[in-house]
Write a protein that holds these residues in place. Sequence first.
Motif, PDB file in Angstrom:
ATOM      1  N   THR A 146       0.825  -1.200   0.000  1.00  0.00           N
ATOM      2  CA  THR A 146       0.000   0.000   0.000  1.00  0.00           C
ATOM      3  C   THR A 146       0.862   1.254   0.000  1.00  0.00           C
ATOM      4  OG1 THR A 146      -0.111  -0.076   2.422  1.00  0.00           O
ATOM      5  CG2 THR A 146      -1.918  -1.106   1.202  1.00  0.00           C
ATOM      6  N   ASP A 147       2.157   1.109   0.346  1.00  0.00           N
ATOM      7  CA  ASP A 147       3.051   2.252   0.453  1.00  0.00           C
ATOM      8  C   ASP A 147       4.491   1.747   0.382  1.00  0.00           C
ATOM      9  OD1 ASP A 147       3.959   4.848   0.840  1.00  0.00           O
ATOM     10  OD2 ASP A 147       3.411   4.955   2.961  1.00  0.00           O
ATOM     11  N   CYS A 148       5.445   2.676   0.393  1.00  0.00           N
ATOM     12  CA  CYS A 148       6.855   2.333   0.524  1.00  0.00           C
ATOM     13  C   CYS A 148       7.148   1.915   1.964  1.00  0.00           C
ATOM     14  CB  CYS A 148       7.726   3.540   0.181  1.00  0.00           C
ATOM     15  SG  CYS A 148       7.480   4.203  -1.469  1.00  0.00           S
ATOM     16  N   SER A 149       8.166   1.116   2.143  1.00  0.00           N
ATOM     17  CA  SER A 149       8.689   0.789   3.477  1.00  0.00           C
ATOM     18  C   SER A 149       7.617   0.275   4.432  1.00  0.00           C
ATOM     19  CB  SER A 149       9.376   2.030   4.086  1.00  0.00           C
ATOM     20  OG  SER A 149      10.370   2.537   3.236  1.00  0.00           O
ATOM     21  N   VAL A 150       6.828  -0.691   3.958  1.00  0.00           N
ATOM     22  CA  VAL A 150       5.805  -1.282   4.815  1.00  0.00           C
ATOM     23  C   VAL A 150       6.125  -2.722   5.209  1.00  0.00           C
ATOM     24  CG1 VAL A 150       3.914   0.191   4.038  1.00  0.00           C
ATOM     25  CG2 VAL A 150       4.408  -1.916   2.791  1.00  0.00           C
ATOM     26  N   GLY A 151       7.234  -3.288   4.670  1.00  0.00           N
ATOM     27  CA  GLY A 151       7.605  -4.644   5.054  1.00  0.00           C
ATOM     28  C   GLY A 151       7.676  -5.626   3.912  1.00  0.00           C
ATOM     29  N   LYS A 152       7.793  -5.155   2.688  1.00  0.00           N
ATOM     30  CA  LYS A 152       7.832  -6.067   1.532  1.00  0.00           C
ATOM     31  C   LYS A 152       9.087  -6.938   1.545  1.00  0.00           C
ATOM     32  CE  LYS A 152       7.268  -2.546  -1.302  1.00  0.00           C
ATOM     33  NZ  LYS A 152       6.899  -1.450  -0.356  1.00  0.00           N
ATOM     34  N   SER A 221       5.126   1.318  -4.511  1.00  0.00           N
ATOM     35  CA  SER A 221       3.714   0.966  -4.484  1.00  0.00           C
ATOM     36  C   SER A 221       3.077   1.462  -5.769  1.00  0.00           C
ATOM     37  CB  SER A 221       3.005   1.622  -3.289  1.00  0.00           C
ATOM     38  OG  SER A 221       1.591   1.480  -3.398  1.00  0.00           O
ATOM     39  N   LEU A 222       2.157   0.682  -6.307  1.00  0.00           N
ATOM     40  CA  LEU A 222       1.428   1.110  -7.496  1.00  0.00           C
ATOM     41  C   LEU A 222       0.676   2.412  -7.267  1.00  0.00           C
ATOM     42  CD1 LEU A 222       0.034  -2.377  -8.574  1.00  0.00           C
ATOM     43  CD2 LEU A 222       1.761  -1.039  -9.796  1.00  0.00           C
ATOM     44  N   PHE A 223       0.439   2.746  -6.004  1.00  0.00           N
ATOM     45  CA  PHE A 223      -0.325   3.945  -5.656  1.00  0.00           C
ATOM     46  C   PHE A 223       0.565   5.098  -5.200  1.00  0.00           C
ATOM     47  CE2 PHE A 223      -3.373   0.582  -5.618  1.00  0.00           C
ATOM     48  CZ  PHE A 223      -4.590   1.160  -5.949  1.00  0.00           C
ATOM     49  N   HIS A 224       1.877   4.909  -5.225  1.00  0.00           N
ATOM     50  CA  HIS A 224       2.783   5.969  -4.786  1.00  0.00           C
ATOM     51  C   HIS A 224       3.268   6.738  -6.013  1.00  0.00           C
ATOM     52  CE1 HIS A 224       5.934   8.138  -2.741  1.00  0.00           C
ATOM     53  NE2 HIS A 224       5.600   7.584  -1.586  1.00  0.00           N
ATOM     54  N   ILE A 244       1.533 -11.107  -2.552  1.00  0.00           N
ATOM     55  CA  ILE A 244       1.271 -10.861  -1.139  1.00  0.00           C
ATOM     56  C   ILE A 244       1.117  -9.352  -0.961  1.00  0.00           C
ATOM     57  CG2 ILE A 244       2.086 -11.106   1.230  1.00  0.00           C
ATOM     58  CD1 ILE A 244       1.646 -13.797  -0.077  1.00  0.00           C
ATOM     59  N   VAL A 245      -0.022  -8.915  -0.449  1.00  0.00           N
ATOM     60  CA  VAL A 245      -0.256  -7.487  -0.230  1.00  0.00           C
ATOM     61  C   VAL A 245       0.258  -7.105   1.151  1.00  0.00           C
ATOM     62  CG1 VAL A 245      -1.982  -5.658  -0.036  1.00  0.00           C
ATOM     63  CG2 VAL A 245      -2.256  -7.456  -1.755  1.00  0.00           C
ATOM     64  N   CYS A 246       1.139  -6.095   1.188  1.00  0.00           N
ATOM     65  CA  CYS A 246       1.769  -5.665   2.435  1.00  0.00           C
ATOM     66  C   CYS A 246       1.226  -4.297   2.856  1.00  0.00           C
ATOM     67  CB  CYS A 246       3.287  -5.587   2.266  1.00  0.00           C
ATOM     68  SG  CYS A 246       4.046  -7.138   1.720  1.00  0.00           S
ATOM     69  N   HIS A 247       1.091  -4.108   4.178  1.00  0.00           N
ATOM     70  CA  HIS A 247       0.430  -2.895   4.678  1.00  0.00           C
ATOM     71  C   HIS A 247       0.928  -2.563   6.078  1.00  0.00           C
ATOM     72  CE1 HIS A 247      -2.647   0.089   5.312  1.00  0.00           C
ATOM     73  NE2 HIS A 247      -3.270  -0.617   6.229  1.00  0.00           N
ATOM     74  N   GLU A 248       1.026  -1.267   6.355  1.00  0.00           N
ATOM     75  CA  GLU A 248       1.319  -0.781   7.708  1.00  0.00           C
ATOM     76  C   GLU A 248       0.135   0.088   8.139  1.00  0.00           C
ATOM     77  OE1 GLU A 248       1.634   0.906  10.517  1.00  0.00           O
ATOM     78  OE2 GLU A 248       3.392   2.170  10.173  1.00  0.00           O
ATOM     79  N   HIS A 253      -0.391   8.896   6.253  1.00  0.00           N
ATOM     80  CA  HIS A 253      -0.368   9.250   4.835  1.00  0.00           C
ATOM     81  C   HIS A 253       0.749   8.474   4.158  1.00  0.00           C
ATOM     82  CE1 HIS A 253       3.244  11.662   5.604  1.00  0.00           C
ATOM     83  NE2 HIS A 253       2.604  12.193   6.638  1.00  0.00           N
ATOM     84  N   MET A 254       0.802   8.556   2.826  1.00  0.00           N
ATOM     85  CA  MET A 254       1.854   7.887   2.082  1.00  0.00           C
ATOM     86  C   MET A 254       3.210   8.442   2.502  1.00  0.00           C
ATOM     87  SD  MET A 254       0.314   5.753  -0.109  1.00  0.00           S
ATOM     88  CE  MET A 254       1.098   5.499  -1.687  1.00  0.00           C
ATOM     89  N   ARG A 255       4.228   7.572   2.509  1.00  0.00           N
ATOM     90  CA  ARG A 255       5.570   7.963   2.923  1.00  0.00           C
ATOM     91  C   ARG A 255       6.089   9.092   2.028  1.00  0.00           C
ATOM     92  NH1 ARG A 255       9.100   7.998   7.188  1.00  0.00           N
ATOM     93  NH2 ARG A 255      11.260   7.671   6.520  1.00  0.00           N
ATOM     94  N   GLY A 256       6.361  10.266   2.626  1.00  0.00           N
ATOM     95  CA  GLY A 256       6.884  11.404   1.888  1.00  0.00           C
ATOM     96  C   GLY A 256       5.841  12.201   1.128  1.00  0.00           C
ATOM     97  N   LEU A 257       4.578  11.795   1.219  1.00  0.00           N
ATOM     98  CA  LEU A 257       3.503  12.474   0.473  1.00  0.00           C
ATOM     99  C   LEU A 257       2.344  12.803   1.416  1.00  0.00           C
ATOM    100  CD1 LEU A 257       3.381  10.222  -2.743  1.00  0.00           C
ATOM    101  CD2 LEU A 257       4.511  12.440  -2.500  1.00  0.00           C
TER     102      LEU A 257
END
Length: 334
Positions: A146-152, A221-224, A244-248, A253-257
Amino acid sequence: MIETPYLLFLGDAPDQLAAKVAQGIKDWRPENAVGQFRMEGCKADMGLTDMTLAEARAAGARTLVIGVANRGGVISQAWKKVLVTALEEGFDLASGLHNLLRDEPDLVAVAEATGRKLHDVRIPSVKYPIANGIKRRGKRCLAVGTDCSVGKMYTALSMDAEMRERGMKSSFRATGQTGILITGNGVPLDAVIADFMAGSIEWLTPDNDDDHWDLIEGQGSLFHVSYSGVTMALVHGGQPDALIVCHEPTRAHMRGLPGYELPSLEAVRDMATTLARVANPAAEVVGYSINTQHMGEDEARAYLTDIETRLGLPATDPFRFGSGKLVDALMAMT
Protein backbone atom coordinates in the motif's frame (compact mmCIF):
# COMPACT_ATOMS: atom_id res chain seq x y z
CA MET A 1 33.35 -8.19 -2.08
CA ILE A 2 32.35 -5.93 0.81
CA GLU A 3 34.33 -6.89 3.89
CA THR A 4 32.42 -7.75 7.04
CA PRO A 5 31.61 -7.10 9.81
CA TYR A 6 30.03 -3.66 9.56
CA LEU A 7 29.71 -0.53 11.62
CA LEU A 8 26.22 0.78 10.79
CA PHE A 9 26.20 4.53 10.20
CA LEU A 10 22.86 6.08 11.17
CA GLY A 11 24.01 9.65 10.71
CA ASP A 12 21.34 12.18 11.63
CA ALA A 13 18.38 10.01 10.60
CA PRO A 14 15.16 11.86 11.50
CA ASP A 15 13.25 8.70 12.45
CA GLN A 16 13.57 4.92 12.67
CA LEU A 17 12.21 4.32 9.18
CA ALA A 18 14.88 6.55 7.63
CA ALA A 19 17.49 4.02 8.81
CA LYS A 20 15.77 1.06 7.16
CA VAL A 21 18.99 -0.13 5.51
CA ALA A 22 20.68 -0.48 8.89
CA GLN A 23 17.53 -2.06 10.35
CA GLY A 24 17.44 -4.70 7.64
CA ILE A 25 21.09 -5.65 8.12
CA LYS A 26 20.71 -5.76 11.91
CA ASP A 27 17.58 -7.93 11.72
CA TRP A 28 18.71 -10.35 8.98
CA ARG A 29 22.50 -10.41 9.31
CA PRO A 30 23.10 -9.57 12.98
CA GLU A 31 26.46 -11.37 12.89
CA ASN A 32 27.67 -8.64 10.50
CA ALA A 33 26.62 -5.70 12.69
CA VAL A 34 29.32 -4.83 15.25
CA GLY A 35 27.68 -1.60 16.40
CA GLN A 36 26.15 1.69 15.33
CA PHE A 37 27.45 5.24 14.84
CA ARG A 38 24.96 8.04 15.48
CA MET A 39 25.48 11.76 15.01
CA GLU A 40 23.95 14.46 17.19
CA GLY A 41 20.20 14.68 16.62
CA CYS A 42 19.84 11.13 15.30
CA LYS A 43 16.40 9.76 16.14
CA ALA A 44 17.03 6.19 14.97
CA ASP A 45 18.36 3.42 17.19
CA MET A 46 19.07 -0.18 16.18
CA GLY A 47 19.57 -1.24 19.78
CA LEU A 48 23.24 -1.88 19.03
CA THR A 49 26.21 -0.54 20.97
CA ASP A 50 27.00 3.07 20.11
CA MET A 51 30.65 3.14 19.09
CA THR A 52 33.26 5.62 18.03
CA LEU A 53 35.18 4.77 14.88
CA ALA A 54 38.18 3.71 16.97
CA GLU A 55 36.04 1.44 19.18
CA ALA A 56 34.45 -0.19 16.15
CA ARG A 57 37.83 -0.85 14.53
CA ALA A 58 39.07 -2.40 17.76
CA ALA A 59 35.94 -4.60 17.76
CA GLY A 60 36.80 -5.84 14.27
CA ALA A 61 34.56 -3.74 12.02
CA ARG A 62 35.93 -3.51 8.48
CA THR A 63 33.33 -1.47 6.60
CA LEU A 64 31.26 1.56 7.53
CA VAL A 65 27.86 1.02 5.91
CA ILE A 66 25.64 4.04 5.34
CA GLY A 67 22.45 2.68 6.86
CA VAL A 68 20.27 5.66 6.00
CA ALA A 69 17.85 5.76 3.05
CA ASN A 70 16.81 9.40 2.79
CA ARG A 71 14.49 10.93 0.21
CA GLY A 72 16.46 11.35 -3.00
CA GLY A 73 19.30 9.15 -1.74
CA VAL A 74 21.83 11.91 -1.16
CA ILE A 75 25.09 11.96 0.80
CA SER A 76 24.62 14.74 3.33
CA GLN A 77 27.44 17.25 3.69
CA ALA A 78 26.92 16.91 7.44
CA TRP A 79 28.15 13.31 7.18
CA LYS A 80 31.36 14.08 5.32
CA LYS A 81 33.64 14.58 8.31
CA VAL A 82 32.71 11.15 9.70
CA LEU A 83 33.08 9.45 6.31
CA VAL A 84 36.48 11.00 5.66
CA THR A 85 37.70 10.11 9.16
CA ALA A 86 36.45 6.56 8.72
CA LEU A 87 38.58 6.14 5.59
CA GLU A 88 41.59 7.58 7.39
CA GLU A 89 41.09 5.14 10.27
CA GLY A 90 41.05 2.10 7.99
CA PHE A 91 37.39 1.56 7.10
CA ASP A 92 36.04 0.86 3.64
CA LEU A 93 32.74 2.64 2.89
CA ALA A 94 29.59 1.02 1.49
CA SER A 95 26.46 2.82 0.37
CA GLY A 96 23.22 2.09 -1.43
CA LEU A 97 22.33 5.73 -2.04
CA HIS A 98 21.64 7.19 -5.48
CA ASN A 99 24.32 9.79 -4.73
CA LEU A 100 27.39 7.63 -5.38
CA LEU A 101 30.45 7.58 -3.16
CA ARG A 102 32.63 7.49 -6.27
CA ASP A 103 31.12 10.82 -7.41
CA GLU A 104 32.35 12.64 -4.30
CA PRO A 105 35.86 13.97 -5.10
CA ASP A 106 36.87 14.41 -1.47
CA LEU A 107 35.96 10.81 -0.58
CA VAL A 108 37.66 9.48 -3.70
CA ALA A 109 40.84 11.39 -2.90
CA VAL A 110 41.01 10.11 0.67
CA ALA A 111 40.19 6.53 -0.39
CA GLU A 112 43.00 6.60 -2.94
CA ALA A 113 45.45 8.09 -0.43
CA THR A 114 44.62 5.52 2.25
CA GLY A 115 44.15 2.50 0.00
CA ARG A 116 40.53 2.01 1.09
CA LYS A 117 37.57 0.93 -1.06
CA LEU A 118 34.32 2.69 -1.91
CA HIS A 119 31.42 0.29 -2.54
CA ASP A 120 28.36 1.65 -4.36
CA VAL A 121 25.81 -1.18 -4.39
CA ARG A 122 23.22 0.80 -6.36
CA ILE A 123 25.07 0.47 -9.66
CA PRO A 124 23.87 -2.08 -12.23
CA SER A 125 26.73 -4.44 -13.05
CA VAL A 126 24.92 -6.36 -15.81
CA LYS A 127 23.74 -5.34 -19.28
CA TYR A 128 20.09 -6.23 -18.78
CA PRO A 129 17.80 -7.21 -21.66
CA ILE A 130 14.51 -5.62 -22.64
CA ALA A 131 11.66 -7.72 -21.25
CA ASN A 132 10.11 -10.19 -23.71
CA GLY A 133 7.21 -11.47 -21.59
CA ILE A 134 7.92 -15.12 -22.42
CA LYS A 135 6.59 -17.42 -19.72
CA ARG A 136 9.33 -18.98 -17.58
CA ARG A 137 9.35 -22.27 -15.69
CA GLY A 138 9.20 -22.25 -11.93
CA LYS A 139 7.02 -20.27 -9.51
CA ARG A 140 7.31 -16.63 -8.43
CA CYS A 141 5.85 -14.68 -5.55
CA LEU A 142 5.94 -10.86 -5.39
CA ALA A 143 5.24 -8.63 -2.40
CA VAL A 144 3.26 -5.50 -3.32
CA GLY A 145 2.42 -2.73 -0.89
CA THR A 146 0.00 0.00 0.00
CA ASP A 147 3.05 2.25 0.45
CA CYS A 148 6.86 2.33 0.52
CA SER A 149 8.69 0.79 3.48
CA VAL A 150 5.81 -1.28 4.81
CA GLY A 151 7.61 -4.64 5.05
CA LYS A 152 7.83 -6.07 1.53
CA MET A 153 11.47 -7.12 1.92
CA TYR A 154 10.87 -8.56 5.39
CA THR A 155 7.92 -10.52 4.04
CA ALA A 156 9.95 -12.11 1.25
CA LEU A 157 12.94 -12.86 3.51
CA SER A 158 10.72 -14.38 6.18
CA MET A 159 8.87 -16.56 3.67
CA ASP A 160 12.15 -17.70 2.12
CA ALA A 161 13.49 -18.69 5.54
CA GLU A 162 10.28 -20.59 6.38
CA MET A 163 10.30 -22.41 3.05
CA ARG A 164 13.90 -23.46 3.46
CA GLU A 165 13.11 -24.82 6.94
CA ARG A 166 10.37 -26.91 5.36
CA GLY A 167 12.75 -28.26 2.75
CA MET A 168 11.09 -26.37 -0.09
CA LYS A 169 13.04 -24.94 -3.03
CA SER A 170 13.15 -21.16 -2.75
CA SER A 171 15.35 -18.13 -3.43
CA PHE A 172 15.07 -14.60 -2.09
CA ARG A 173 15.59 -12.20 -5.01
CA ALA A 174 16.87 -8.81 -3.85
CA THR A 175 15.84 -5.74 -5.85
CA GLY A 176 17.05 -2.91 -3.60
CA GLN A 177 20.14 -1.77 -1.76
CA THR A 178 19.23 -3.28 1.61
CA GLY A 179 18.43 -6.68 0.16
CA ILE A 180 21.67 -6.63 -1.83
CA LEU A 181 23.70 -5.74 1.29
CA ILE A 182 21.98 -8.59 3.17
CA THR A 183 22.35 -11.29 0.52
CA GLY A 184 25.36 -10.08 -1.47
CA ASN A 185 23.61 -10.01 -4.86
CA GLY A 186 20.53 -8.84 -6.72
CA VAL A 187 19.32 -6.07 -9.03
CA PRO A 188 19.43 -2.39 -7.90
CA LEU A 189 16.14 -1.87 -9.73
CA ASP A 190 15.61 1.84 -9.23
CA ALA A 191 19.05 2.53 -10.76
CA VAL A 192 18.31 0.54 -13.93
CA ILE A 193 17.41 2.52 -17.10
CA ALA A 194 13.62 2.49 -17.43
CA ASP A 195 13.44 0.49 -20.67
CA PHE A 196 15.39 -2.34 -19.06
CA MET A 197 13.77 -2.51 -15.61
CA ALA A 198 11.26 -5.27 -16.40
CA GLY A 199 13.96 -7.14 -18.32
CA SER A 200 16.28 -7.01 -15.32
CA ILE A 201 13.63 -8.81 -13.25
CA GLU A 202 13.20 -11.44 -15.96
CA TRP A 203 16.99 -11.90 -15.78
CA LEU A 204 16.86 -12.09 -11.97
CA THR A 205 14.13 -14.77 -11.96
CA PRO A 206 15.03 -17.14 -14.82
CA ASP A 207 13.69 -20.58 -15.68
CA ASN A 208 13.82 -22.92 -12.72
CA ASP A 209 12.47 -26.22 -11.41
CA ASP A 210 8.71 -26.45 -11.56
CA ASP A 211 8.51 -26.62 -7.75
CA HIS A 212 11.00 -23.79 -7.09
CA TRP A 213 9.75 -20.45 -5.76
CA ASP A 214 11.45 -17.10 -6.30
CA LEU A 215 10.50 -14.71 -3.48
CA ILE A 216 10.83 -11.31 -5.17
CA GLU A 217 11.55 -8.28 -2.99
CA GLY A 218 8.91 -5.64 -3.67
CA GLN A 219 9.59 -1.94 -4.20
CA GLY A 220 7.46 1.19 -3.94
CA SER A 221 3.71 0.97 -4.48
CA LEU A 222 1.43 1.11 -7.50
CA PHE A 223 -0.33 3.94 -5.66
CA HIS A 224 2.78 5.97 -4.79
CA VAL A 225 3.17 8.76 -7.35
CA SER A 226 6.92 8.98 -6.73
CA TYR A 227 7.87 5.30 -7.06
CA SER A 228 5.12 3.44 -8.92
CA GLY A 229 7.41 2.84 -11.92
CA VAL A 230 9.66 0.37 -10.11
CA THR A 231 6.59 -1.51 -8.87
CA MET A 232 5.25 -1.89 -12.40
CA ALA A 233 8.58 -3.31 -13.57
CA LEU A 234 8.38 -5.95 -10.83
CA VAL A 235 4.75 -6.79 -11.60
CA HIS A 236 5.36 -7.35 -15.31
CA GLY A 237 8.99 -8.53 -15.30
CA GLY A 238 8.42 -10.83 -12.34
CA GLN A 239 5.35 -12.52 -13.86
CA PRO A 240 4.26 -13.49 -10.34
CA ASP A 241 2.02 -16.48 -9.80
CA ALA A 242 1.30 -15.28 -6.26
CA LEU A 243 1.01 -11.77 -4.82
CA ILE A 244 1.27 -10.86 -1.14
CA VAL A 245 -0.26 -7.49 -0.23
CA CYS A 246 1.77 -5.67 2.43
CA HIS A 247 0.43 -2.89 4.68
CA GLU A 248 1.32 -0.78 7.71
CA PRO A 249 -2.02 0.21 9.29
CA THR A 250 -0.89 3.09 11.49
CA ARG A 251 0.33 5.37 8.68
CA ALA A 252 -1.38 8.77 8.48
CA HIS A 253 -0.37 9.25 4.83
CA MET A 254 1.85 7.89 2.08
CA ARG A 255 5.57 7.96 2.92
CA GLY A 256 6.88 11.40 1.89
CA LEU A 257 3.50 12.47 0.47
CA PRO A 258 1.42 14.21 3.17
CA GLY A 259 -1.35 14.95 0.69
CA TYR A 260 -1.97 11.32 -0.21
CA GLU A 261 -3.84 8.79 1.90
CA LEU A 262 -2.95 5.12 1.77
CA PRO A 263 -5.11 3.00 -0.54
CA SER A 264 -7.29 0.26 0.90
CA LEU A 265 -6.18 -3.35 0.88
CA GLU A 266 -9.01 -4.07 -1.54
CA ALA A 267 -7.80 -1.38 -3.94
CA VAL A 268 -4.24 -2.75 -3.96
CA ARG A 269 -5.53 -6.31 -4.33
CA ASP A 270 -7.65 -5.43 -7.35
CA MET A 271 -5.12 -3.16 -9.05
CA ALA A 272 -2.16 -5.50 -8.54
CA THR A 273 -4.13 -8.52 -9.75
CA THR A 274 -5.33 -6.75 -12.89
CA LEU A 275 -1.85 -5.55 -13.83
CA ALA A 276 -0.12 -8.83 -12.95
CA ARG A 277 -2.51 -10.75 -15.21
CA VAL A 278 -1.22 -8.79 -18.19
CA ALA A 279 1.99 -10.88 -17.96
CA ASN A 280 0.61 -13.93 -16.13
CA PRO A 281 -3.15 -14.57 -16.50
CA ALA A 282 -3.03 -16.99 -13.54
CA ALA A 283 -1.69 -14.41 -11.05
CA GLU A 284 -3.64 -14.05 -7.82
CA VAL A 285 -3.38 -12.47 -4.38
CA VAL A 286 -2.95 -15.27 -1.84
CA GLY A 287 -2.47 -13.41 1.46
CA TYR A 288 -1.79 -10.25 3.42
CA SER A 289 1.36 -9.27 5.31
CA ILE A 290 0.68 -6.65 7.97
CA ASN A 291 3.43 -4.67 9.68
CA THR A 292 2.08 -4.42 13.25
CA GLN A 293 5.20 -3.07 14.94
CA HIS A 294 3.33 0.00 16.25
CA MET A 295 0.40 -2.02 17.63
CA GLY A 296 0.03 -3.96 20.87
CA GLU A 297 -0.17 -7.73 20.54
CA ASP A 298 -3.90 -8.01 21.23
CA GLU A 299 -4.66 -5.14 18.85
CA ALA A 300 -2.46 -6.70 16.19
CA ARG A 301 -4.06 -10.13 16.44
CA ALA A 302 -7.55 -8.61 16.32
CA TYR A 303 -6.60 -6.60 13.23
CA LEU A 304 -5.28 -9.71 11.47
CA THR A 305 -8.40 -11.70 12.35
CA ASP A 306 -10.59 -8.91 10.95
CA ILE A 307 -8.68 -8.95 7.65
CA GLU A 308 -9.01 -12.72 7.33
CA THR A 309 -12.74 -12.52 8.04
CA ARG A 310 -13.36 -9.58 5.73
CA LEU A 311 -11.12 -10.55 2.80
CA GLY A 312 -11.14 -14.33 3.06
CA LEU A 313 -7.37 -14.85 2.83
CA PRO A 314 -4.64 -15.52 5.41
CA ALA A 315 -3.10 -12.52 7.16
CA THR A 316 -0.08 -12.34 9.44
CA ASP A 317 2.82 -10.22 10.55
CA PRO A 318 5.63 -12.51 9.31
CA PHE A 319 8.34 -10.89 11.41
CA ARG A 320 6.28 -10.93 14.60
CA PHE A 321 4.07 -14.01 14.25
CA GLY A 322 5.78 -16.01 11.51
CA SER A 323 5.06 -16.47 7.82
CA GLY A 324 3.62 -19.98 8.03
CA LYS A 325 0.17 -18.96 6.80
CA LEU A 326 1.61 -17.29 3.72
CA VAL A 327 3.84 -20.26 2.89
CA ASP A 328 0.84 -22.56 3.34
CA ALA A 329 -0.94 -20.46 0.73
CA LEU A 330 1.92 -20.99 -1.73
CA MET A 331 1.96 -24.73 -1.05
CA ALA A 332 -1.74 -24.86 -1.84
CA MET A 333 -0.99 -23.53 -5.35
CA THR A 334 1.46 -26.31 -6.30
